[in-house]
Design an enzyme around this catalytic site. Structure first.
Site, PDB file in Angstrom:
ATOM      1  N   ARG A  35      -0.310  -2.357 -12.503  1.00  0.00           N
ATOM      2  CA  ARG A  35       0.960  -3.106 -12.531  1.00  0.00           C
ATOM      3  C   ARG A  35       1.273  -3.661 -13.914  1.00  0.00           C
ATOM      4  O   ARG A  35       2.432  -3.784 -14.279  1.00  0.00           O
ATOM      5  CB  ARG A  35       0.906  -4.235 -11.503  1.00  0.00           C
ATOM      6  N   LYS A 197       2.192   3.508  13.632  1.00  0.00           N
ATOM      7  CA  LYS A 197       3.022   3.153  14.780  1.00  0.00           C
ATOM      8  C   LYS A 197       4.486   3.532  14.645  1.00  0.00           C
ATOM      9  O   LYS A 197       5.074   3.368  13.586  1.00  0.00           O
ATOM     10  CB  LYS A 197       2.966   1.642  14.977  1.00  0.00           C
ATOM     11  N   GLY A 353       3.145   1.599   0.995  1.00  0.00           N
ATOM     12  CA  GLY A 353       1.819   1.316   1.522  1.00  0.00           C
ATOM     13  C   GLY A 353       0.775   2.404   1.416  1.00  0.00           C
ATOM     14  O   GLY A 353       0.422   2.846   0.329  1.00  0.00           O
ATOM     15  N   GLY A 376       6.817  -3.067   0.444  1.00  0.00           N
ATOM     16  CA  GLY A 376       7.902  -3.595   1.290  1.00  0.00           C
ATOM     17  C   GLY A 376       9.274  -3.295   0.719  1.00  0.00           C
ATOM     18  O   GLY A 376      10.207  -2.951   1.452  1.00  0.00           O
TER      19      GLY A 376
HETATM   20  P1  AMP Z   1       1.186   2.690   8.158  1.00  0.00           P
HETATM   21  O1  AMP Z   1       0.829   1.389   7.480  1.00  0.00           O
HETATM   22  O2  AMP Z   1       2.055   2.550   9.350  1.00  0.00           O
HETATM   23  O3  AMP Z   1       1.658   3.719   7.162  1.00  0.00           O
HETATM   24  O4  AMP Z   1      -0.184   3.223   8.775  1.00  0.00           O
HETATM   25  C1  AMP Z   1      -1.255   3.644   8.002  1.00  0.00           C
HETATM   26  C2  AMP Z   1      -2.463   3.719   8.872  1.00  0.00           C
HETATM   27  O5  AMP Z   1      -2.247   4.633   9.903  1.00  0.00           O
HETATM   28  C3  AMP Z   1      -3.703   4.193   8.144  1.00  0.00           C
HETATM   29  O6  AMP Z   1      -4.625   3.152   8.063  1.00  0.00           O
HETATM   30  C4  AMP Z   1      -4.230   5.332   9.022  1.00  0.00           C
HETATM   31  O7  AMP Z   1      -5.609   5.282   9.246  1.00  0.00           O
HETATM   32  C5  AMP Z   1      -3.488   5.109  10.315  1.00  0.00           C
HETATM   33  N1  AMP Z   1      -3.371   6.330  11.111  1.00  0.00           N
HETATM   34  C6  AMP Z   1      -2.836   7.510  10.743  1.00  0.00           C
HETATM   35  N2  AMP Z   1      -2.993   8.427  11.712  1.00  0.00           N
HETATM   36  C7  AMP Z   1      -3.632   7.833  12.731  1.00  0.00           C
HETATM   37  C8  AMP Z   1      -4.078   8.266  14.012  1.00  0.00           C
HETATM   38  N3  AMP Z   1      -3.880   9.518  14.432  1.00  0.00           N
HETATM   39  N4  AMP Z   1      -4.713   7.376  14.779  1.00  0.00           N
HETATM   40  C9  AMP Z   1      -4.905   6.111  14.355  1.00  0.00           C
HETATM   41  N5  AMP Z   1      -4.509   5.630  13.164  1.00  0.00           N
HETATM   42  C10 AMP Z   1      -3.867   6.483  12.361  1.00  0.00           C
END
Ligand code: AMP
Length: 395
Positions: A35, A197, A353, A376
């Site tokens: 950064r 999610k 992220g 964010g």
């Molecule tokens: P996000 O912050 O929503 O981009 O989520 C990132 C996280 O999603 C990472 O820590 C991954 O380990 C998790 N992730 C990706 N694919 C899967 C999966 N099939 N099952 C559980 N966690 C997952």
């Protein structure tokens, strides 16, 4: 857009809002300088043009004055990165701070103490913003990571400068990269959304359906979609409350002519661990006792072929549990394919992220067109929001 190269900085004392929110180890040493390096071009430019720089930043989330989060810990690193001496002021605002700023000679740099030692910073307090504004004669924002917050130093202060304010080089690059995808993307435009999610990505999916030709859904989000379509998800993460919503999205995509691509096969484990026994299943038939944690080999090939056909590619979120090396192949394959497409002339933006973490971890850093510095702020931009820090510079 008011850019840096349109301004005259001769004899200006320039307040630069930078993002020096860097990680520190137990010994309070900087462990990642990215950064600071990212802010260097703006600082160098202003100094070369005959101005001086008053740097404002936050560090961590202190509650009041927390010595562990003093920006004094990073002064040496900043000086090292800039290749010139940097003075430090142990207060952020007030008489002593103003005196230190006013005594600054042309061509020199002063770093002020952590903005967030004052609760007025995040509250967007006008009186605090006025005190900050008295530190300089010109305002530059180069902190994309906080541009989505209407804080004193990111937004309110900008309203106190009429024309003598502008985008820093980093902020300008971020805005241009987002525009290249969201407004001016060359077709076919592809978004790859992964991560855990569906519920956390709804606004993004909705906004992207207006912009893209193809959408790959990967990561843990997949199983809410496949369950909605009548598939068996086994122990895979799934949000049943969002199944109806997933079906609605698929319908909406159809009416908008957006093709949604789900994996066709998955790599699953019999436990949520790196050492789990592995097995590949059809995405619609994951038996109980198995948790899908990565895209399977057939999906990797399908995604590869699609990625190489696209001219604009946005990547947000890993394709699987990339933190487990045995389940990182899908994420690495996506990175490889995007790197190849970029080499062949596509514009690729990685933002938000964990995909940025994955790209760095697997060494794709220099193979993408642009990697966003703001989590964010990038997500809100993809949601189609106008960030307050950016709006305030344009007023
Ligand atoms: P996000 O912050 O929503 O981009 O989520 C990132 C996280 O999603 C990472 O820590 C991954 O380990 C998790 N992730 C990706 N694919 C899967 C999966 N099939 N099952 C559980 N966690 C997952």
């Amino acid at each position: 857009m008011r850019t840096l190269n349109q301004q005259n900085f001769k004899n200006q004392r320039v307040i630069i809002r930078v993002d020096f929110n860097v990680p520190l180890n137990e010994a309070l040493e900087v462990t990642d300088r990215t950064r600071i390096e990212a802010a260097k071009p703006t600082i160098d430019y202003i100094l070369e043009q005959g101005g001086s720089c008053v740097l404002l930043s936050h560090l961590g989330r202190p509650k009041g004055n927390d010595p562990k989060l003093s920006l004094s810990h990073i002064v040496e690193t900043v000086a090292d990165v800039l290749g010139r001496p940097v003075k430090f002021c142990s207060t952020t605002v007030g008489d002593a701070a103003e005196a230190a700023a006013k005594n600054l000679e042309q061509g020199t740099v002063l770093l002020m103490e952590n903005l967030r030692f004052h609760k007025e910073e995040t509250a967007g307090d006008i009186l605090f913003s006025e005190k900050l504004a008295r530190l300089g004669t010109f305002y530059v924002n180069d902190a994309f990571g906080t541009a989505h917050r209407a804080h004193a130093s990111t937004t309110i202060i900008a309203n106190l400068f009429k024309d003598n304010k502008c985008f820093g080089i980093l902020l300008e690059k971020e805005v241009i990269a987002i525009e290249k995808v969201m407004e001016k993307g060359e077709k076919p435009i592809l978004a790859i959304l992964g991560g855990a999610k569906v519920s956390s990505k709804i606004t993004i999916i909705e906004s992207l359906l207006e912009k893209v030709d193809h959408l790959i859904i990967g990561g843990g989000m997949v199983y809410t979609f496949t369950k909605a379509l009548g598939g068996q998800v086994g122990n895979s993460i799934c949000e049943p409350d969002y199944c109806d919503y997933a079906l609605e999205l698929l319908e909406k995509a159809k009416t908008k002519g957006v093709e949604i691509h789900l994996p066709v096969d998955v790599l699953a484990g019999d436990d949520f661990s790196n050492d789990a026994t592995q097995k590949t299943f059809d995405v619609m038939n994951i038996p109980d006792g198995w948790e899908a944690m990565d895209a399977g080999p057939e999906s990797q090939v399908l995604f590869h072929n699609l990625i190489l056909k696209c001219k604009t590619i946005l990547w947000n979120g890993p394709m699987g549990v990339f933190e487990f090396s045995n389940f990182s192949k899908g994420t690495i394959a996506a990175g490889d394919s995007i790197a190849e497409a970029t080499q062949a002339g596509a514009f690729s933006l990685v933002g938000g992220g964990d995909s940025v973490a994955a790209v760095k971890q697997f060494g794709f850093e220099n193979k993408m067109s642009y990697i966003s510095t703001g989590g964010g702020a990038m997500l809100e931009s993809l949601e189609g929001k106008i960030l307050p820090g950016i709006a305030a510079l344009n007023e």
